[in-house]
Scaffold this active site. Structure first.
Site, short mmCIF file in Angstrom:
data_model
loop_
_atom_site.label_atom_id
_atom_site.label_comp_id
_atom_site.label_asym_id
_atom_site.label_seq_id
_atom_site.Cartn_x
_atom_site.Cartn_y
_atom_site.Cartn_z
N LYS A 40 28.72 -19.46 -15.36
CA LYS A 40 28.35 -19.93 -14.02
C LYS A 40 29.61 -20.34 -13.25
CE LYS A 40 27.31 -24.52 -15.98
NZ LYS A 40 26.22 -25.39 -16.43
N ARG A 140 16.61 -34.09 -15.07
CA ARG A 140 17.06 -33.11 -14.08
C ARG A 140 15.96 -32.10 -13.81
NH1 ARG A 140 22.88 -30.22 -15.01
NH2 ARG A 140 21.77 -29.11 -16.64
N HIS A 170 18.21 -29.64 -22.67
CA HIS A 170 19.65 -29.85 -22.41
C HIS A 170 19.98 -31.31 -22.67
CE1 HIS A 170 23.52 -28.79 -20.72
NE2 HIS A 170 23.43 -29.69 -19.77
N ARG A 222 24.15 -22.05 -25.79
CA ARG A 222 24.65 -21.77 -24.45
C ARG A 222 26.07 -22.33 -24.41
NH1 ARG A 222 19.85 -24.65 -23.85
NH2 ARG A 222 20.99 -26.39 -22.95
N TYR A 267 53.24 -35.24 5.92
CA TYR A 267 52.43 -35.95 6.92
C TYR A 267 52.42 -37.44 6.62
CZ TYR A 267 50.55 -31.43 8.39
OH TYR A 267 50.40 -30.15 8.87
N CYS A 313 49.72 -31.06 1.41
CA CYS A 313 49.23 -30.44 2.64
C CYS A 313 48.11 -29.45 2.29
CB CYS A 313 50.35 -29.68 3.34
SG CYS A 313 51.84 -30.65 3.64
N MET A 314 47.54 -28.83 3.30
CA MET A 314 46.47 -27.86 3.04
C MET A 314 46.98 -26.69 2.21
SD MET A 314 44.10 -25.75 5.74
CE MET A 314 43.40 -27.17 6.56
N ASP A 315 48.23 -26.27 2.50
CA ASP A 315 48.73 -25.03 1.91
C ASP A 315 50.04 -25.17 1.15
OD1 ASP A 315 46.69 -23.83 3.64
OD2 ASP A 315 48.12 -24.29 5.24
#
Ligand SMILES: *Cc1c(COP(=O)(O)O)cnc(C)c1O
Length: 372
Positions: A40, A140, A170, A222, A267, A313-315
């Protein structure tokens, strides 16, 4: 989000680690036990299709995914083995589930009654394969252990296009040293199994933690996080044998400069050089899943731990280098470099979370490269 292949940042997945982790657990399990590889969330960020194919080579019998779409992805990649969707599916998708031959959990009588009505009017390409899910203490999804699961079995038998393929539960605490709640859940599940009119093809209660540290019930496990080489408990409980981490996260320094004393970095000017320092810039940031909270953490350059200085930073991030290094020098954010290692678990601890979340959080912008 487009995958950015034209920069040095990438996740390298060692498929031989995955096959090895599966071979190791298969040795520990009894002969008649099936192993469904849990892939998953794009194989916990490692890439579902590549992981699934590696798992098959190692002897996996089938797969678990979280959503219908994840199941379809595997089918479209040519996977023909059994696939079990783990999440609740809406009755409106019955036709799709049949078309792609995806098994799925049934968690209420209401679902079955609704499906029965739809199926009176609809002819499916093949019968639906359902696994009754029992909530033995996770709170759940699933029938409560106090509910009459046999009523669901009878209802399934009355619907010609539904086939009863499995029953499962589970555990909430299989990764903890303290076993009492695990035992409570296990006993509830065993009580339900005992009063079934007969047993379906698959009976299962084991995630990785259960398979590693307990005695799995039934004939299927699993197997998820441990196949990626990650200890389900983090560091709380030692694994019975060495799990081999499959994922490395690497990049390269794209600019190197010596900044004078008193120079602000990033920043908010949250880091100011206390003396002249060599600073490197690395093209990875929070949009890649390398989160802002990792300011102050370190990455590896030529075997040296280099602190992330200034805000993420973002990148991009900036790191403090021990000395000048050439532009293009490889950096390791997760994995081994020059005799040292940074693990997903260490990143998770800095982020005050679990390695599962860090692995899943490496964004689709980061390409996955596979090695054997
Ligand atoms: C995710 C999941 C698993 C796999 O868990 P791991 O801890 O990764 O082994 C097994 N069963 C269910 C129902 C799950 O949701």
């Amino acid at each position: 989000m487009v995958t950015s292949i034209h920069r040095p940042t990438k996740a390298i997945i060692d498929l031989s680690a995955i096959t090895q982790n599966i071979e190791n657990i298969l040795q520990q399990l009894s002969q008649e036990m099936n192993l469904f590889a849990v892939v998953k969330a794009d194989g916990y960020g490692h890439g579902a299709v590549a992981v699934a194919n590696a798992a098959l080579k190692a002897g996996a019998n089938g797969f678990c995914v979280a959503t219908i779409d994840e199941g379809i992805e595997l089918r479209e990649a040519g996977i023909t083995q059994p696939i079990l969707v783990l999440g609740v599916v809406e009755t409106s998708y019955i036709h799709l589930l049949s078309e792609y031959d995806l098994a799925f959990p049934v968690t209420t009588l209401a679902w079955l009654k609704d499906a029965a009505m739809i199926l009176q009017l609809e002819q499916l390409p093949r019968p639906l394969k359902v696994h009754l899910k029992v909530d033995t203490g996770m709170g759940r999804i699933g029938f409560l252990a106090s509910e009459n699961v046999n009523e669901a079995v009878r209802l399934i038998e009355s619907i010609p296009q539904i086939e009863w393929e499995g029953i499962f539960t589970h555990f909430a605490t299989a990764d903890q040293a303290e076993k009492s709640y695990y035992e409570t859940q296990k006993n509830r599940f065993m009580a339900i199994l005992e009063q079934l009119p007969y047993q379906p093809l698959y009976v299962h209660d084991s995630n990785s933690a259960t398979a590693l540290w307990h005695e799995p019930i039934g004939n299927l496990v699993r197997y998820g996080v441990a196949l990626y080489g990650l200890n389900p408990s983090g560091q709380a409980v030692a694994a019975p044998y060495k799990l081999k981490a499959a994922l490395e996260l690497v990049s390269a320094v794209v600019q190197v400069k010596q900044l004078p004393k008193g120079y602000g970095i990033g920043y908010g000017e949250t880091y100011i050089t206390p003396k002249p320092e060599w600073i490197g810039t690395v093209p990875i940031g929070y949009a890649d899943g390398w989160l802002r909270k990792l300011q102050g953490f370190h990455i590896l350059v030529d075997g040296n731990f280099c602190e992330i200085v200034g805000r993420v930073c973002m990148d991009q991030i900036m790191i403090r280098l021990p000395h000048e290094v050439p532009v293009g020098t490889k950096v390791t954010l997760i994995g081994k470099n020059g005799g040292h290692e940074i693990t997903l678990q260490q990143v998770a601890e800095k982020l005050e979370t679990i390695h599962y979340e860090v692995a899943c959080g490496i964004s689709p912008r980061v390409p996955r490269e596979y090695i054997e």
